[in-house]
Design a protein around this motif. Structure first.
Motif, PDB file in Angstrom:
ATOM      1  N   LEU A 107     -44.503 -10.756  -1.496  1.00  0.00           N
ATOM      2  CA  LEU A 107     -43.427 -11.678  -1.848  1.00  0.00           C
ATOM      3  C   LEU A 107     -42.158 -10.919  -2.222  1.00  0.00           C
ATOM      4  N   LEU A 108     -41.031 -11.380  -1.699  1.00  0.00           N
ATOM      5  CA  LEU A 108     -39.723 -10.828  -2.047  1.00  0.00           C
ATOM      6  C   LEU A 108     -38.889 -11.930  -2.684  1.00  0.00           C
ATOM      7  N   VAL A 109     -38.375 -11.672  -3.869  1.00  0.00           N
ATOM      8  CA  VAL A 109     -37.586 -12.661  -4.605  1.00  0.00           C
ATOM      9  C   VAL A 109     -36.364 -11.961  -5.198  1.00  0.00           C
ATOM     10  N   GLY A 133     -48.410  -7.778  -3.384  1.00  0.00           N
ATOM     11  CA  GLY A 133     -47.300  -7.285  -4.197  1.00  0.00           C
ATOM     12  C   GLY A 133     -46.178  -8.295  -4.279  1.00  0.00           C
ATOM     13  N   LEU A 134     -45.309  -8.083  -5.258  1.00  0.00           N
ATOM     14  CA  LEU A 134     -44.135  -8.926  -5.470  1.00  0.00           C
ATOM     15  C   LEU A 134     -43.006  -8.014  -5.922  1.00  0.00           C
ATOM     16  N   ALA A 135     -41.847  -8.145  -5.297  1.00  0.00           N
ATOM     17  CA  ALA A 135     -40.733  -7.265  -5.650  1.00  0.00           C
ATOM     18  C   ALA A 135     -39.417  -8.019  -5.642  1.00  0.00           C
ATOM     19  N   LYS A 136     -38.509  -7.569  -6.506  1.00  0.00           N
ATOM     20  CA  LYS A 136     -37.163  -8.127  -6.545  1.00  0.00           C
ATOM     21  C   LYS A 136     -36.281  -7.363  -5.563  1.00  0.00           C
ATOM     22  N   VAL A 137     -35.445  -8.118  -4.856  1.00  0.00           N
ATOM     23  CA  VAL A 137     -34.474  -7.520  -3.946  1.00  0.00           C
ATOM     24  C   VAL A 137     -33.089  -7.877  -4.464  1.00  0.00           C
ATOM     25  N   SER A 138     -32.285  -6.882  -4.714  1.00  0.00           N
ATOM     26  CA  SER A 138     -30.959  -7.103  -5.280  1.00  0.00           C
ATOM     27  C   SER A 138     -29.882  -6.642  -4.310  1.00  0.00           C
ATOM     28  N   ALA A 139     -28.843  -7.457  -4.186  1.00  0.00           N
ATOM     29  CA  ALA A 139     -27.725  -7.079  -3.327  1.00  0.00           C
ATOM     30  C   ALA A 139     -26.972  -5.892  -3.921  1.00  0.00           C
ATOM     31  N   GLN A 140     -27.022  -5.750  -5.252  1.00  0.00           N
ATOM     32  CA  GLN A 140     -26.280  -4.682  -5.924  1.00  0.00           C
ATOM     33  C   GLN A 140     -27.056  -3.366  -5.932  1.00  0.00           C
ATOM     34  N   ASN A 141     -28.376  -3.446  -6.097  1.00  0.00           N
ATOM     35  CA  ASN A 141     -29.180  -2.236  -6.205  1.00  0.00           C
ATOM     36  C   ASN A 141     -30.297  -2.244  -5.171  1.00  0.00           C
ATOM     37  N   SER A 164     -31.318 -15.199  -1.035  1.00  0.00           N
ATOM     38  CA  SER A 164     -30.072 -15.839  -0.632  1.00  0.00           C
ATOM     39  C   SER A 164     -29.571 -15.252   0.681  1.00  0.00           C
ATOM     40  N   ALA A 165     -28.770 -16.045   1.388  1.00  0.00           N
ATOM     41  CA  ALA A 165     -28.063 -15.523   2.567  1.00  0.00           C
ATOM     42  C   ALA A 165     -26.768 -14.876   2.071  1.00  0.00           C
ATOM     43  N   PRO A 166     -26.355 -13.744   2.678  1.00  0.00           N
ATOM     44  CA  PRO A 166     -26.966 -13.063   3.820  1.00  0.00           C
ATOM     45  C   PRO A 166     -27.910 -11.913   3.434  1.00  0.00           C
ATOM     46  N   LEU A 167     -28.281 -11.810   2.155  1.00  0.00           N
ATOM     47  CA  LEU A 167     -29.165 -10.731   1.703  1.00  0.00           C
ATOM     48  C   LEU A 167     -30.480 -10.741   2.470  1.00  0.00           C
ATOM     49  N   GLN A 168     -31.057 -11.916   2.619  1.00  0.00           N
ATOM     50  CA  GLN A 168     -32.347 -12.047   3.298  1.00  0.00           C
ATOM     51  C   GLN A 168     -32.279 -11.569   4.740  1.00  0.00           C
ATOM     52  N   GLU A 169     -31.270 -12.027   5.450  1.00  0.00           N
ATOM     53  CA  GLU A 169     -31.131 -11.679   6.862  1.00  0.00           C
ATOM     54  C   GLU A 169     -30.805 -10.195   7.039  1.00  0.00           C
TER      55      GLU A 169
END
Length: 232
Positions: A107-109, A133-141, A164-169
């Motif tokens: 999972l990516l959140v 697993g589960l991980a955070k994805v940040s546009a900043q880091n 969120s778009a466009p981070l996911q894509e």
């Protein structure tokens, strides 16, 4: 497999949940990773000023409407399609399949709260799933290398991204060739299964976004009708 519709320059597969599920079953048997995108109203609006991203999305294997408002924008009136989209039937069917077959998922959140809600939802309704697993994805880091290594190390079948778009894509476009999973499903924020009144974006917020979207669609149909035509 199906006809396509075009909404704001993005080609969307206009297919039934059963047809989408059939395609996804094939993706689980093949390499490399196949990409399924559940586009949302908010996502379409966020991507509207990103022509390169929209062009790259043509390489995705399956692009599905995650909101019946998107189908209505393309003048789709078939009740079956609208009901299946509104009820997220494809997603539920796929979840049940993964659960029944004890598939391994990652999972990516974007936030810890969203991750906990998603994890709890899957544990409650699909306890046979192996959440590796589960991980955070940040546009900043962004730490894509670490994430890719963690995902590949878990030997997962499917990655669910609720970003969120466009981070996911952008994440899947940059890392698609590096991932060993069979399927990547981009849920977007508003297709997250646990979303309901009181969680995430409020009903008032969703209403306002849909209203703005509909007004933009009406304006575009008058000035650029080709953006809503069946895709060639």
């Amino acid at each position: 497999m199906s006809d396509k519709i075009k909404v704001l320059d993005i080609d969307i597969d206009n297919c039934t949940a059963k047809e989408a599920m059939k395609e996804t079953m094939e993706y689980l048997k093949s390499e490399p990773v196949s990409v399924i995108e559940m586009v949302t109203v908010d996502g379409l609006m966020q991507m509207d000023e990103l022509p390169e991203l929209k062009e790259n999305m043509q390489e995705f294997d399956l692009v599905l409407a995650g909101d019946k408002t998107i189908l209505e924008a393309a003048d789709i009136t078939d009740r079956k399609f609208l009901q299946e989209t509104e009820g997220h039937l494809f997603l539920k069917m796929f979840m049940r399949y993964l659960h029944k077959n004890h598939k391994r998922i990652y999972l990516l959140v974007e936030t810890e709260e969203e991750g906990q809600e998603f994890y709890d939802y899957l544990q409650r309704y699909y306890s046979g799933l192996q959440i590796i697993g589960l991980a955070k994805v940040s546009a900043q880091n962004r730490a894509d290398d670490m994430l890719v290594n963690a995902i590949n190390g878990g030997e997962v079948d499917c990655i669910f991204a609720a970003l969120s778009a466009p981070l996911q894509e952008d994440f899947i476009m940059k890392n698609r060739s590096l991932l060993d999973a069979r399927v990547f499903i981009g849920l977007g924020k508003e297709s997250l299964p646990v979303k309901k009144a009181g969680l995430g974006q409020s009903r008032i917020g969703q209403f306002l976004i849909r209203r703005i979207f509909k007004k933009e669609i009406e304006k575009r149909k008058r000035s650029q009708p080709n953006q809503f035509s069946p895709a060639k």
